[in-house]
Design an enzyme around this catalytic site. Structure first.
Site, PDB file in Angstrom:
ATOM      1  N   THR A  27       0.836  -1.211   0.000  1.00 15.74           N
ATOM      2  CA  THR A  27       0.000   0.000   0.000  1.00 15.74           C
ATOM      3  C   THR A  27       0.871   1.261   0.000  1.00 15.74           C
ATOM      4  O   THR A  27       0.499   2.274  -0.588  1.00 15.74           O
ATOM      5  CB  THR A  27      -0.968   0.046   1.207  1.00 15.74           C
ATOM      6  N   HIS A 120      -0.719 -16.364  -5.429  1.00 20.83           N
ATOM      7  CA  HIS A 120      -1.869 -15.925  -6.228  1.00 20.83           C
ATOM      8  C   HIS A 120      -1.476 -15.468  -7.626  1.00 20.83           C
ATOM      9  O   HIS A 120      -2.220 -14.754  -8.291  1.00 20.83           O
ATOM     10  CB  HIS A 120      -2.620 -14.815  -5.484  1.00 20.83           C
ATOM     11  N   CYS A 131      -2.808 -22.909 -25.755  1.00 15.06           N
ATOM     12  CA  CYS A 131      -1.462 -23.395 -26.130  1.00 15.06           C
ATOM     13  C   CYS A 131      -0.404 -23.077 -25.088  1.00 15.06           C
ATOM     14  O   CYS A 131       0.764 -23.396 -25.278  1.00 15.06           O
ATOM     15  CB  CYS A 131      -1.056 -22.834 -27.501  1.00 15.06           C
ATOM     16  N   CYS A 156      -2.404 -18.916 -31.527  1.00 13.59           N
ATOM     17  CA  CYS A 156      -3.383 -19.978 -31.832  1.00 13.59           C
ATOM     18  C   CYS A 156      -4.828 -19.488 -31.756  1.00 13.59           C
ATOM     19  O   CYS A 156      -5.748 -20.266 -32.010  1.00 13.59           O
ATOM     20  CB  CYS A 156      -3.187 -21.165 -30.884  1.00 13.59           C
ATOM     21  N   SER A 194      -0.842  -8.471   6.089  1.00 10.15           N
ATOM     22  CA  SER A 194      -1.923  -9.377   5.681  1.00 10.15           C
ATOM     23  C   SER A 194      -2.978  -9.429   6.777  1.00 10.15           C
ATOM     24  O   SER A 194      -2.652  -9.539   7.957  1.00 10.15           O
ATOM     25  CB  SER A 194      -1.393 -10.792   5.420  1.00 10.15           C
TER      26      SER A 194
HETATM   27  P1  NAD Z   1      -5.977  -7.682   2.730  1.00 11.02           P
HETATM   28  O1  NAD Z   1      -6.418  -6.535   1.900  1.00 11.02           O
HETATM   29  O2  NAD Z   1      -6.930  -8.668   3.199  1.00 11.02           O
HETATM   30  O3  NAD Z   1      -5.202  -7.137   4.028  1.00 11.02           O
HETATM   31  C1  NAD Z   1      -4.193  -6.205   3.965  1.00 11.02           C
HETATM   32  C2  NAD Z   1      -3.787  -5.912   5.404  1.00 11.02           C
HETATM   33  O4  NAD Z   1      -2.675  -5.023   5.343  1.00 11.02           O
HETATM   34  C3  NAD Z   1      -4.887  -5.213   6.214  1.00 11.02           C
HETATM   35  O5  NAD Z   1      -5.068  -5.907   7.429  1.00 11.02           O
HETATM   36  C4  NAD Z   1      -4.333  -3.798   6.450  1.00 11.02           C
HETATM   37  O6  NAD Z   1      -4.641  -3.305   7.739  1.00 11.02           O
HETATM   38  C5  NAD Z   1      -2.849  -4.030   6.316  1.00 11.02           C
HETATM   39  N1  NAD Z   1      -2.105  -2.881   5.820  1.00 11.02           N
HETATM   40  C6  NAD Z   1      -2.468  -1.948   4.902  1.00 11.02           C
HETATM   41  N2  NAD Z   1      -1.453  -1.084   4.693  1.00 11.02           N
HETATM   42  C7  NAD Z   1      -0.434  -1.485   5.496  1.00 11.02           C
HETATM   43  C8  NAD Z   1       0.883  -1.003   5.716  1.00 11.02           C
HETATM   44  N3  NAD Z   1       1.362   0.079   5.090  1.00 11.02           N
HETATM   45  N4  NAD Z   1       1.677  -1.678   6.587  1.00 11.02           N
HETATM   46  C9  NAD Z   1       1.213  -2.773   7.255  1.00 11.02           C
HETATM   47  N5  NAD Z   1      -0.038  -3.262   7.082  1.00 11.02           N
HETATM   48  C10 NAD Z   1      -0.834  -2.640   6.198  1.00 11.02           C
HETATM   49  O7  NAD Z   1      -4.842  -8.352   1.927  1.00 11.02           O
HETATM   50  P2  NAD Z   1      -4.301  -9.808   1.991  1.00 11.02           P
HETATM   51  O8  NAD Z   1      -4.462 -10.408   3.346  1.00 11.02           O
HETATM   52  O9  NAD Z   1      -3.012  -9.763   1.341  1.00 11.02           O
HETATM   53  O10 NAD Z   1      -5.275 -10.697   1.118  1.00 11.02           O
HETATM   54  C11 NAD Z   1      -6.062 -10.612   0.134  1.00 11.02           C
HETATM   55  C12 NAD Z   1      -5.698 -10.740  -1.311  1.00 11.02           C
HETATM   56  O11 NAD Z   1      -5.470  -9.513  -1.896  1.00 11.02           O
HETATM   57  C13 NAD Z   1      -4.542 -11.543  -1.696  1.00 11.02           C
HETATM   58  O12 NAD Z   1      -5.112 -12.593  -2.348  1.00 11.02           O
HETATM   59  C14 NAD Z   1      -3.757 -10.747  -2.742  1.00 11.02           C
HETATM   60  O13 NAD Z   1      -3.556 -11.577  -3.863  1.00 11.02           O
HETATM   61  C15 NAD Z   1      -4.706  -9.678  -3.115  1.00 11.02           C
HETATM   62  N6  NAD Z   1      -4.184  -8.342  -3.422  1.00 11.02           N
HETATM   63  C16 NAD Z   1      -2.917  -8.148  -3.860  1.00 11.02           C
HETATM   64  C17 NAD Z   1      -2.460  -6.851  -4.107  1.00 11.02           C
HETATM   65  C18 NAD Z   1      -1.056  -6.649  -4.583  1.00 11.02           C
HETATM   66  O14 NAD Z   1      -0.527  -7.498  -5.303  1.00 11.02           O
HETATM   67  N7  NAD Z   1      -0.397  -5.568  -4.194  1.00 11.02           N
HETATM   68  C19 NAD Z   1      -3.290  -5.761  -3.867  1.00 11.02           C
HETATM   69  C20 NAD Z   1      -4.604  -6.003  -3.436  1.00 11.02           C
HETATM   70  C21 NAD Z   1      -5.033  -7.304  -3.208  1.00 11.02           C
END
Ligand code: NAD
Length: 257
Positions: A27, A120, A131, A156, A194
């Site tokens: 983020t 993921h 293909c 393809c 997460s």
């Molecule tokens: P989630 O959105 O469920 O949770 C993200 C967590 O990170 C939240 O609890 C939030 O409070 C915390 N958070 C946000 N900013 C933060 C920071 N700066 N520092 C620390 N914590 C922070 O995400 P998840 O658990 O990863 O799971 C859901 C799915 O989202 C996964 O399947 C993933 O594939 C997908 N996803 C991926 C991306 C990416 O690739 N960047 C973006 C969005 C969603």
């Protein structure tokens, strides 16, 4: 000793450390997560794998959304948390990096592709479901921008799909098995950004706990495993990891050779 000192100690003393990252690690690179307010779920409902396979309109919607979401991934740069995680690997302090993210930012920060387990998939590639040809997403994205509502395989004519795992699609078997093995054999398991609500991915810290590993949680909001953590930071990952690395570098430099 404060929590940062404790975390540095845990890394210095661990012989098989594992880091597990979710959307929260990215983020601070400008990629919204799924569940925080203003996250992706506030704007889009998920497209199910079966709908993608069966319904041309679901496929067109996937590529249409990509017009807005893919440029965000393309423009994002690794933040201090990604960079610190790559540095931990260079210092010999990371055995395995499991990520739920699809943004490829760990590899761009310098983490070895061989160390990163992507549960993921990865949004930077597209594959032909007929293909198995693999293409750069940026090339396919340009075709959509130029007006192709549903691009097909130029070799393809088959259906193209981004190499991300959709809702209802099976997770990659080999990645899951490697992640299970690393989690069950680690002595330190660090969760970064997460919410730990998506299974089976969120089950990995539980496997680590069962193996008597130390659990660390770095997350901006509470999780259901917080009470099991040896150290916990309710804070931004970039800030925690920048400070951790400052402390770790000093400690490593002052160690006898
Ligand atoms: P989630 O959105 O469920 O949770 C993200 C967590 O990170 C939240 O609890 C939030 O409070 C915390 N958070 C946000 N900013 C933060 C920071 N700066 N520092 C620390 N914590 C922070 O995400 P998840 O658990 O990863 O799971 C859901 C799915 O989202 C996964 O399947 C993933 O594939 C997908 N996803 C991926 C991306 C990416 O690739 N960047 C973006 C969005 C969603």
């Amino acid at each position: 000793m404060g929590p940062l000192g404790q975390l540095a100690d845990l890394f210095l003393n661990a012989s098989r450390p594992v880091i597990f990252t979710g959307a929260g690690v990215s983020t601070e690179s400008g990629i919204p997560d799924f569940r925080s307010p203003g996250g992706i779920w506030d704007r889009y409902s998920p497209i199910d794998y079966r709908d993608f396979m069966a319904d041309p309109e679901a496929r067109r919607e996937t590529w249409r959304r990509g017009l807005h979401t893919y440029p965000v991934l393309l423009a994002a740069s690794p933040n201090p948390a990604h960079l610190a995680i790559a540095e931990l690997e260079r210092l010999g302090k990371l055995n395995c990096l499991i990520t739920q993210n699809i943004d490829g930012l760990h590899q761009r920060a310098g983490s070895s592709p061989a160390l990163v387990i992507e549960l993921h998939g990865n949004a930077h590639f597209v594959t032909c479901l007929a293909c198995s040809a693999r293409f750069e997403r940026a090339d396919i994205h340009r075709r959509v921008e130029a007006g192709e509502a549903e691009p097909s395989c130029e070799r393809c004519g088959g259906l193209l799909k981004p190499t991300t795992i959709s809702f209802g699609e099976q997770l990659p078997f080999e990645a899951i098995e490697r992640a299970k093995c690393a989690s069950s054999n680690c002595d330190l398991f660090v969760v970064v950004g997460s919410s730990l609500v998506v299974y089976p991915a969120a089950g990995f810290p539980e496997l680590a706990l069962r193996a008597a590993a130390q659990l660390v949680i770095v997350n901006a909001s509470p999780t259901h495993l917080d009470s099991f953590a040896a150290v916990r930071f309710e804070a931004k990952a970039g800030e925690v990891f920048s400070q951790l690395m400052d402390g770790l570098r000093l400690r490593l430099a002052s160690r006898p050779a």
